[in-house]
Design an enzyme around this catalytic site. Sequence first.
Site, PDB file in Angstrom:
ATOM      1  N   ASP A 147       0.810  -1.165  -0.062  1.00 19.26           N
ATOM      2  CA  ASP A 147       0.020  -0.027  -0.118  1.00 19.26           C
ATOM      3  C   ASP A 147       0.939   1.304  -0.012  1.00 19.26           C
ATOM      4  OD1 ASP A 147       0.878  -0.445   2.715  1.00 19.26           O
ATOM      5  OD2 ASP A 147      -0.711   0.790   3.498  1.00 19.26           O
ATOM      6  N   GLU A 199       0.092  -1.197   5.777  1.00 21.32           N
ATOM      7  CA  GLU A 199       1.162  -0.873   6.841  1.00 21.32           C
ATOM      8  C   GLU A 199       1.014   0.562   7.086  1.00 21.32           C
ATOM      9  OE1 GLU A 199       5.171   0.788   7.940  1.00 21.32           O
ATOM     10  OE2 GLU A 199       3.973   1.441   6.073  1.00 21.32           O
TER      11      GLU A 199
END
Length: 401
Positions: A82, A147
């Site tokens: 991400d 994350e």
Amino acid sequence: MSASQWENNEEIKIFREYLRIPTVHPNVDYTACVEFLKRQAASLELPVDVVYPVNEKNPVVIMKWLGSQPELPSIILNSHTDVVPVFADKWTHDPFSADIDDEGKIYARGSQDMKCVGTQYLGAIRALKASGYQPKRTIYLTYVPDEEVGGHLGMRELIKGDYFKKMNVGFSFDEGISSEDETYAVYYAERTLWHLHLKFSGTAGHGSLLLPNTAGEKLNYVVNKFMEFRKSQVQRLADDSTIDIGDVTTVNLTQLKGGVQSNVVPPLLVAVFDIRIAVTVDVAAFEKQIRDWCEEAGGGIELEFEMKNPVVKPTKIDATNPFWLAFKQTLDSLGLKTRVRVFPGATDSRYVRHAGIPALGFSPINKTQILLHDHDEYLRADTYIHGIEVYKKLIPAVADA
């Protein structure tokens, strides 16, 4: 090399393809990312699994390179898929185009943080397999979601599950930060992260009066104490050139809430602090200090932790850790100048270390402006290729430790 020459480089093509997949918050769609990683695994003839620690919207892709001694604790090469949001109007290139300019700079969100590392692992393994090398320890490549917003739907829960336990992990690679000088930073620890809400209750009434024990008075006292402490940490950095931001405790007032209108003294005000506690600080004593300030202010102050990460022991960077020795000796043999540091922010390594597994954060990027989470994030193509060369040495050194 010119932009056109870099465009024909196979490793650069793979990197740019990954960068063009907009796994951007909020509401990330990982579908194309998972398919990309499956194709990469197939090209390397590595088995691949997709695991869902929390829900099907947040997949973890895990590739496996079987070691010659699979009974030994394994190695994970971790990266997150991400990326943070963009303000496209602030970019000179489309943030998901992966444009290359005439200087060989590849512009894209994730170019530094941290899609580069995810595909550099692949490039290194491609070369190692082509050379006939097989690791002694099994190597897992873990591509985790979430994350950038805390890892609660990714690594934090993955570690708790049976799949991870069966991996028998002994050591983890993860991300670092680019360096603007000739050195490379290696991160062995992270500060303890708190997001603290202080709720100040006090006497309410008309704005024309001087009421006792108001929420504003209490807020003023406690905020001043925090700011005095903050100033002491700024001074520590100014006085000691051997430390950096990861070695001090940072305190930042990030939100103020409360009140209904300008002539009403409110019964409640809220102050929110982002606090990152240095690894040398006694966390229990620090919390007691905050609670003492609240009592000195007059009491009636509630502490609510939006986030209160546990204290996590640093990874040992001495002769007792064979993975560290292999890691450091390899970087030294490559002639790379390194600095051992405490990571200033928070990465998924905190979950790995909390599980008792040593982890090092490292991104093979130097002489590069730090642009993670910033506009016009870029990585030079030659820096990217050099990173693959570094991992070609690092991965086997650690896997065979």
